[in-house]
Design a protein around this motif. Structure first.
Motif, PDB file in Angstrom:
ATOM      1  N   MET A 172       0.813  -1.187   0.000  1.00 42.43           N
ATOM      2  CA  MET A 172       0.000   0.000   0.000  1.00 42.43           C
ATOM      3  C   MET A 172       0.859   1.254   0.000  1.00 42.43           C
ATOM      4  N   ARG A 173       2.001   1.199   0.678  1.00 49.49           N
ATOM      5  CA  ARG A 173       2.904   2.350   0.692  1.00 49.49           C
ATOM      6  C   ARG A 173       3.328   2.695  -0.727  1.00 49.49           C
ATOM      7  N   ALA A 174       3.535   1.673  -1.544  1.00 47.83           N
ATOM      8  CA  ALA A 174       3.911   1.921  -2.935  1.00 47.83           C
ATOM      9  C   ALA A 174       2.787   2.644  -3.668  1.00 47.83           C
ATOM     10  N   GLU A 190       5.488   3.612   9.041  1.00 51.62           N
ATOM     11  CA  GLU A 190       5.135   3.733   7.627  1.00 51.62           C
ATOM     12  C   GLU A 190       4.910   5.181   7.196  1.00 51.62           C
ATOM     13  N   ALA A 191       4.744   6.076   8.152  1.00 54.84           N
ATOM     14  CA  ALA A 191       4.446   7.480   7.845  1.00 54.84           C
ATOM     15  C   ALA A 191       5.755   8.234   7.616  1.00 54.84           C
ATOM     16  N   PRO A 192       5.934   8.794   6.432  1.00 56.36           N
ATOM     17  CA  PRO A 192       7.198   9.483   6.155  1.00 56.36           C
ATOM     18  C   PRO A 192       7.353  10.742   6.996  1.00 56.36           C
ATOM     19  N   PRO A 193       8.573  11.012   7.463  1.00 55.09           N
ATOM     20  CA  PRO A 193       8.815  12.281   8.153  1.00 55.09           C
ATOM     21  C   PRO A 193       8.561  13.439   7.185  1.00 55.09           C
ATOM     22  N   PHE A 194       7.918  14.472   7.659  1.00 56.38           N
ATOM     23  CA  PHE A 194       7.617  15.610   6.792  1.00 56.38           C
ATOM     24  C   PHE A 194       8.881  16.279   6.266  1.00 56.38           C
ATOM     25  N   ARG A 195       9.972  16.240   7.027  1.00 58.17           N
ATOM     26  CA  ARG A 195      11.215  16.886   6.589  1.00 58.17           C
ATOM     27  C   ARG A 195      11.820  16.211   5.359  1.00 58.17           C
ATOM     28  N   THR A 254      -5.471   8.547   0.594  1.00 57.20           N
ATOM     29  CA  THR A 254      -4.452   7.561   0.258  1.00 57.20           C
ATOM     30  C   THR A 254      -5.030   6.171   0.399  1.00 57.20           C
ATOM     31  N   ALA A 255      -4.288   5.213  -0.096  1.00 58.10           N
ATOM     32  CA  ALA A 255      -4.717   3.817   0.007  1.00 58.10           C
ATOM     33  C   ALA A 255      -4.360   3.228   1.365  1.00 58.10           C
ATOM     34  N   HIS A 256      -3.598   3.960   2.167  1.00 60.33           N
ATOM     35  CA  HIS A 256      -3.207   3.457   3.483  1.00 60.33           C
ATOM     36  C   HIS A 256      -4.401   3.569   4.428  1.00 60.33           C
ATOM     37  N   PRO A 257      -4.844   2.461   5.005  1.00 54.57           N
ATOM     38  CA  PRO A 257      -6.061   2.483   5.815  1.00 54.57           C
ATOM     39  C   PRO A 257      -5.962   3.349   7.070  1.00 54.57           C
TER      40      PRO A 257
END
Length: 117
Positions: free
Chosen positions: A1-3, A63-68, A89-92
């Motif tokens: 899902m991340r992809a 799984e959550a990317p850092p905003f920086r 997003t597709a991430h639940p």
């Protein structure tokens, strides 16, 4: 899902790159008085549960990317249209993001400030 999330964001960035003119004379969002500070307050209140929102630290949700780091994937200014339409997003675990125009401006200004921070 991340992809799927990354692919969707990459498509948004690619489409924006095809239509954006770098010389369009758009003022830097960080030039709006208080935008960076309001953007930081917004992300700390609404995004920090999952994302690292500051210049250091890990995201509470792996799984959550850092905003920086977002600017290393695509120009963050290209998120304006996606945020205006309601980012999904597709991430639940990722809730739909709906922001007012001034919140979008402030959020983008804060994200851009992290690029040099």
């Amino acid at each position: 899902m991340r992809a799927t999330i990354l692919f969707t964001l990459a498509v948004v960035a690619a489409l924006a790159a095809c239509t954006a003119r770098p010389d369009a004379g758009v003022p830097a969002l960080t030039a709006v008085p208080g935008a960076v500070q309001r953007g930081e307050a917004l992300v700390r209140a609404r995004c920090a549960v999952c994302h690292a929102v500051g210049p250091t630290g890990d995201s509470p949700m792996a799984e959550a990317p850092p905003f920086r780091d977002l600017h290393t994937r695509y120009p963050v200014r290209f998120l304006q249209e996606a945020l205006a339409e309601g980012l999904t997003t597709a991430h639940p675990a990722m809730p739909p993001v709906e922001l007012a125009p001034d919140e979008i401006r402030d959020l983008i200004a804060y994200l851009e400030s992290l690029e040099t921070g």
